[in-house]
Design an enzyme around this catalytic site. Sequence first.
Site, short mmCIF file in Angstrom:
data_model
loop_
_atom_site.label_atom_id
_atom_site.label_comp_id
_atom_site.label_asym_id
_atom_site.label_seq_id
_atom_site.Cartn_x
_atom_site.Cartn_y
_atom_site.Cartn_z
N GLY A 110 18.60 -17.02 -72.73
CA GLY A 110 17.92 -16.07 -71.86
C GLY A 110 16.56 -16.52 -71.35
O GLY A 110 15.82 -15.72 -70.77
N THR A 111 16.23 -17.80 -71.53
CA THR A 111 14.91 -18.26 -71.06
C THR A 111 14.76 -18.09 -69.54
O THR A 111 13.71 -17.66 -69.07
CB THR A 111 14.67 -19.75 -71.41
OG1 THR A 111 15.83 -20.50 -71.03
CG2 THR A 111 14.38 -19.95 -72.87
N CYS A 134 16.34 -16.00 -67.48
CA CYS A 134 16.25 -14.58 -67.10
C CYS A 134 14.83 -14.06 -67.37
O CYS A 134 14.21 -13.39 -66.53
CB CYS A 134 17.24 -13.74 -67.91
SG CYS A 134 18.94 -14.30 -67.81
N LYS A 136 13.27 -25.53 -62.34
CA LYS A 136 12.93 -25.35 -63.75
C LYS A 136 13.31 -26.60 -64.55
O LYS A 136 14.35 -27.18 -64.33
CB LYS A 136 13.66 -24.14 -64.33
CG LYS A 136 13.20 -22.83 -63.74
CD LYS A 136 13.98 -21.66 -64.33
CE LYS A 136 15.45 -21.73 -64.01
NZ LYS A 136 16.19 -20.51 -64.36
N1 LIG Z 1 12.59 -25.93 -75.18
C1 LIG Z 1 11.71 -25.43 -74.31
N2 LIG Z 1 10.39 -25.47 -74.57
C2 LIG Z 1 9.48 -24.97 -73.71
N3 LIG Z 1 9.83 -24.39 -72.53
C3 LIG Z 1 11.13 -24.32 -72.21
C4 LIG Z 1 12.14 -24.83 -73.07
N4 LIG Z 1 13.37 -24.60 -72.51
C5 LIG Z 1 13.11 -23.97 -71.34
N5 LIG Z 1 11.77 -23.82 -71.13
C6 LIG Z 1 11.14 -23.15 -70.01
O1 LIG Z 1 11.80 -21.91 -69.85
C7 LIG Z 1 11.90 -21.56 -68.47
C8 LIG Z 1 13.38 -21.37 -68.11
O2 LIG Z 1 13.94 -22.66 -67.90
P1 LIG Z 1 15.45 -23.06 -68.17
O3 LIG Z 1 15.66 -24.34 -67.45
O4 LIG Z 1 15.73 -23.03 -69.63
O5 LIG Z 1 16.23 -21.86 -67.52
P2 LIG Z 1 17.77 -21.52 -67.56
O6 LIG Z 1 18.58 -22.74 -67.88
O7 LIG Z 1 18.07 -20.84 -66.28
O8 LIG Z 1 17.91 -20.49 -68.77
P3 LIG Z 1 19.16 -19.51 -69.17
O9 LIG Z 1 20.36 -19.98 -68.41
O10 LIG Z 1 19.32 -19.61 -70.65
O11 LIG Z 1 18.73 -18.13 -68.81
C9 LIG Z 1 11.19 -22.69 -67.71
O12 LIG Z 1 9.84 -22.35 -67.54
C10 LIG Z 1 11.32 -23.87 -68.68
O13 LIG Z 1 10.34 -24.85 -68.44
C1 LIG Z 2 24.47 -11.38 -68.33
C2 LIG Z 2 23.87 -12.75 -68.35
N1 LIG Z 2 23.06 -13.10 -67.33
C3 LIG Z 2 22.49 -14.33 -67.32
C4 LIG Z 2 22.73 -15.22 -68.35
C5 LIG Z 2 22.11 -16.61 -68.29
O1 LIG Z 2 21.30 -16.84 -69.35
C6 LIG Z 2 23.57 -14.80 -69.40
N2 LIG Z 2 23.86 -15.64 -70.45
N3 LIG Z 2 24.13 -13.57 -69.37
#
Ligand SMILES: Nc1ncnc2c1ncn2[C@@H]1O[C@H](COP(=O)(O)OP(=O)(O)OP(=O)(O)O)[C@@H](O)[C@H]1O
Ligand SMILES: Cc1ncc(CO)c(N)n1
Length: 276
Positions: free
Chosen positions: A212-213, A215, A178
């Site tokens: 939460g993106t 998740c 990602k």
């Molecule tokens: N600012 C943004 N604009 C558009 N798409 C985004 C943005 N931030 C994340 N994404 C998209 O959101 C999805 C989740 O990616 P991300 O890398 O943020 O996951 P994450 O770090 O595991 O999230 P979290 O830990 O908050 O749950 C991917 O498809 C990514 O490309």
């Molecule tokens: C419970 C829980 N699961 C996953 C994440 C990652 O976004 C969070 N912040 N909290």
Amino acid sequence: MTTTETAKALTIAGSDSGGGAGIQADLKTFQELGVYGMSVLTAATAQNTLGVQGVFPLTAEAVARQLDSIGQDLTPDAVKTGMLFSADIIEAAADRIAHYGWRNLVIDPVMVAKGGAPLLKGDAVVTLIRNLLPHALIITPNLPEAEILTGMKLFKAQDIREAARRIHAMGPDMVIMKGGHAGGDLARDLLYDGTAFTVFESPRIHTMATHGTGCTYSAAITAGLAKGLTTTGAVRVAKDFIQAAIEDSLGIGSGHGPTNHFAYRRRRSQNGGELT
Ligand SMILES: Nc1ncnc2c1ncn2[C@@H]1O[C@H](COP(=O)(O)OP(=O)(O)OP(=O)(O)O)[C@@H](O)[C@H]1O
Ligand SMILES: Cc1ncc(CO)c(N)n1
């Protein structure tokens, strides 16, 4: 799933009291995509848009019993894991997933919350790799998670591809690297299936509301798989879902706000489109 049955998806994850991530994000996403959602709780977190104020894991026994309750009555069409917290919870989850032969397993290898709070113990990473990754259809690491899984530093595009190959060698059929944490004008995700790379990209939105993106994105992929979409089809819908959810932000909380889980369905109905 047969055409007359309702698609069912299971999330094995932690609770986010603030409602933007974890089990809450997963169930909202399943519902929005027309899939019946089930949940096995691994931990309660005291959490809001400002950060994580407390983590309270369940016992591995409590996780195993919940999985048995699902397995003895309800067969999920797809399963995702989120926050698993400890080695013994991972062992219990991997054991029950194998026992019931659940397919379409999506692993979001949640390690650290956006504010820095640990959601997976350091000594559990090796258990995640050894016990759970071999069962996965798809794993969806963000770049910091991919660095921990591989021990690599991921700055260059060629290193990100090499990390995808190495994670693929740990057992999952497919790896989605990602791009949320990378810089640049595009949020670019890279799907590797062991042979080729497919890019999914969208304009990067400049906003604080990205809690939460990860998740939400992995839950949307899981919902698509539960409905019988191909992997590529499920990822395409998930990318549209998360893009809409980030763009139409809700303005909730005074820190890193949640995404808008209603946005994708609202847009589809405004455009007269069917849900995919
Ligand atoms: N600012 C943004 N604009 C558009 N798409 C985004 C943005 N931030 C994340 N994404 C998209 O959101 C999805 C989740 O990616 P991300 O890398 O943020 O996951 P994450 O770090 O595991 O999230 P979290 O830990 O908050 O749950 C991917 O498809 C990514 O490309
Ligand atoms: C419970 C829980 N699961 C996953 C994440 C990652 O976004 C969070 N912040 N909290």
